[in-house]
Design a protein around this motif. Sequence first.
Motif, short mmCIF file in Angstrom:
data_model
loop_
_atom_site.label_atom_id
_atom_site.label_comp_id
_atom_site.label_asym_id
_atom_site.label_seq_id
_atom_site.Cartn_x
_atom_site.Cartn_y
_atom_site.Cartn_z
N GLU A 185 92.25 58.59 18.96
CA GLU A 185 92.37 57.20 19.13
C GLU A 185 92.11 56.80 20.62
O GLU A 185 91.78 55.61 20.98
CB GLU A 185 93.91 56.98 18.91
CG GLU A 185 94.16 57.36 17.50
CD GLU A 185 95.81 56.88 17.13
OE1 GLU A 185 96.60 56.57 18.20
OE2 GLU A 185 96.13 57.20 16.01
N GLU A 186 92.25 57.71 21.34
CA GLU A 186 91.91 57.27 23.12
C GLU A 186 90.39 57.14 23.24
O GLU A 186 90.05 56.33 23.85
CB GLU A 186 92.44 58.49 24.08
CG GLU A 186 93.80 58.89 23.92
CD GLU A 186 94.25 59.80 24.66
OE1 GLU A 186 93.35 60.48 25.38
OE2 GLU A 186 95.61 60.15 24.98
N LEU A 187 89.63 57.88 22.48
CA LEU A 187 88.05 57.61 22.67
C LEU A 187 87.83 56.12 21.82
O LEU A 187 87.18 55.60 22.56
CB LEU A 187 87.57 58.76 21.86
CG LEU A 187 85.94 58.49 21.83
CD1 LEU A 187 85.29 58.61 23.31
CD2 LEU A 187 85.36 59.69 21.07
N VAL A 188 88.48 55.99 20.88
CA VAL A 188 88.15 54.83 20.25
C VAL A 188 88.53 53.57 21.14
O VAL A 188 87.76 52.61 21.13
CB VAL A 188 88.98 54.72 18.77
CG1 VAL A 188 88.69 53.39 18.13
CG2 VAL A 188 88.22 55.72 17.94
N ALA A 189 89.69 53.53 21.72
CA ALA A 189 90.06 52.84 22.62
C ALA A 189 89.34 52.28 23.88
O ALA A 189 89.26 51.37 24.24
CB ALA A 189 91.60 52.95 23.11
N THR A 190 88.44 53.31 24.19
CA THR A 190 87.79 53.04 25.32
C THR A 190 86.36 52.40 25.21
O THR A 190 85.63 52.14 26.24
CB THR A 190 87.40 54.51 26.15
OG1 THR A 190 86.99 55.56 25.00
CG2 THR A 190 89.05 54.97 26.70
N VAL A 191 85.92 52.37 23.62
CA VAL A 191 84.72 52.04 23.63
C VAL A 191 84.67 50.46 23.31
O VAL A 191 85.43 49.94 22.27
CB VAL A 191 83.96 52.65 22.50
CG1 VAL A 191 82.68 51.98 21.84
CG2 VAL A 191 83.82 54.20 22.67
N ASN A 192 83.77 49.77 23.69
CA ASN A 192 83.79 48.27 23.42
C ASN A 192 82.82 48.13 22.36
O ASN A 192 81.62 48.55 22.09
CB ASN A 192 83.08 47.67 24.63
CG ASN A 192 83.26 46.30 24.33
OD1 ASN A 192 83.06 45.55 23.51
ND2 ASN A 192 83.20 45.38 25.59
N PRO A 193 83.18 47.59 21.32
CA PRO A 193 82.43 47.33 19.96
C PRO A 193 80.88 46.58 20.36
O PRO A 193 79.82 47.22 19.63
CB PRO A 193 83.30 46.54 19.21
CG PRO A 193 84.63 46.56 19.52
CD PRO A 193 84.54 46.80 21.08
N GLU A 194 80.82 46.02 21.66
CA GLU A 194 79.57 45.29 21.59
C GLU A 194 78.45 46.29 22.25
O GLU A 194 77.28 45.92 22.32
CB GLU A 194 79.80 44.17 22.58
CG GLU A 194 80.74 42.94 22.08
CD GLU A 194 80.98 41.78 23.23
OE1 GLU A 194 80.30 42.07 24.13
OE2 GLU A 194 81.54 40.79 22.69
N VAL A 195 78.84 47.51 22.51
CA VAL A 195 77.90 48.52 23.13
C VAL A 195 77.20 49.05 22.19
O VAL A 195 76.32 49.99 22.28
CB VAL A 195 78.83 49.39 24.11
CG1 VAL A 195 79.41 48.48 25.33
CG2 VAL A 195 79.67 50.37 23.50
N LEU A 196 77.82 49.10 20.81
CA LEU A 196 77.12 49.97 19.82
C LEU A 196 75.88 49.07 19.10
O LEU A 196 76.23 47.80 18.82
CB LEU A 196 78.18 50.17 18.57
CG LEU A 196 79.38 50.94 19.07
CD1 LEU A 196 80.36 51.23 17.96
CD2 LEU A 196 78.89 52.52 19.43
N PRO A 197 74.85 49.70 19.33
CA PRO A 197 73.82 48.73 18.80
C PRO A 197 73.52 48.81 17.10
O PRO A 197 74.10 49.69 16.47
CB PRO A 197 72.38 49.44 19.30
CG PRO A 197 72.83 50.74 19.43
CD PRO A 197 74.35 50.75 19.90
N ALA A 198 73.10 47.81 16.83
CA ALA A 198 72.61 47.73 15.33
C ALA A 198 71.54 48.94 15.05
O ALA A 198 70.89 49.34 16.10
CB ALA A 198 72.03 46.34 15.07
N ALA A 199 71.29 49.41 14.01
CA ALA A 199 70.42 50.48 13.65
C ALA A 199 69.97 50.17 12.18
O ALA A 199 70.59 49.65 11.29
CB ALA A 199 70.95 51.63 13.98
N PHE A 200 68.82 51.02 11.82
CA PHE A 200 68.30 51.16 10.64
C PHE A 200 68.66 52.65 10.46
O PHE A 200 68.18 53.37 11.33
CB PHE A 200 66.83 51.00 10.43
CG PHE A 200 66.67 49.39 10.34
CD1 PHE A 200 66.83 48.64 9.40
CD2 PHE A 200 66.02 48.67 11.51
CE1 PHE A 200 66.52 47.31 9.32
CE2 PHE A 200 65.64 47.24 11.53
CZ PHE A 200 65.97 46.80 10.41
N ARG A 201 69.06 52.92 9.36
CA ARG A 201 69.49 54.32 8.85
C ARG A 201 68.49 54.44 7.72
O ARG A 201 68.37 54.08 6.72
CB ARG A 201 71.18 54.70 8.42
CG ARG A 201 71.95 54.40 9.72
CD ARG A 201 73.41 54.76 9.22
NE ARG A 201 74.13 54.82 10.48
CZ ARG A 201 74.42 55.86 11.19
NH1 ARG A 201 73.53 57.03 10.94
NH2 ARG A 201 75.00 55.81 12.51
#
Length: 291
Positions: free
Chosen positions: A107-123
């Motif tokens: 949970e601590e790791l999740v709390a430190t990550v801003n959703p906006e820094v995660l890029p869109a992607a093609f899997r």
Amino acid sequence: MRAKYVMSEVFLGLWRNISMTVAMIITMAVSLTMLGAGLLLYNQVDVIEEYYQTNLEVVIYLDRDVTEEVTAQIESDLKSNQYVAQVEYESQDKAWERFQETFKESEELVATVNPEVLPAAFRVKMKDINDADALIGEFVDREGVYQATNQKDILQQVFDILGGAQRLTLIVALVQGVAALMLVANTIQVAAYSRRREVAIMKLVGAPNWFVQAPFVMEAVFAGVIGALFAFGTLIAAKVFVIDGQFSDLFNLMPPVEWNSVLLLLPILAGISAVISAVTAWITLRFNIKV
């Protein structure tokens, strides 16, 4: 009558040398446990590699400011590519949901990550994951592409570690096996020496060699099979209390260790221990003890 005599001599011989018999059983059990673990790990590594080979993806991450037109063009080119089996677009929202699910225990790791820094992607599901580098080479420098990764490269280190553990376990089992064989040979020598007068009398009355040697060989086989049963019990306990028990969350990241694979070890370990013990005892009697 002969069979009854041989079996009575087997149990009598085991009881006479009870301390060495116990030591032989324990040594055999340890070596067979390591061998069984090595065989199980060897099979499981193949299962894991096959599982991930069919589920590995190429992930093409997009720039955060990429336009819809560029995104649509990349998607179209991916779907028409000869190496591609399936394409799934993952938006930033979906990437955030995946991240939360993957690291829900941290949970601590999740709390430190801003959703906006995660890029869109093609899997991208590949027809053959071995063609991943060719696909990445075509798209890594495209406009709007931030990065392209091959999940196989990321997991290759894991496969290498598992392969090393696989080899180490088999080496340890081999060393333990040599120790067990030496103990079997020594036990048979001591047993034959302690009954040298009985053996001499049997030879004088014309007993054939196989009849004289049979109790000693059967003693070794009996101890080997008992050791195999203890080894199998240890592996069962490891499956129940470790793999499916205390560390089940860790092992959930991998394909499960099937019960069929564990149960198959019983005849394998028993057969190996019986044959090796019998051969070792026969060779010891044939070349070291004059009977």
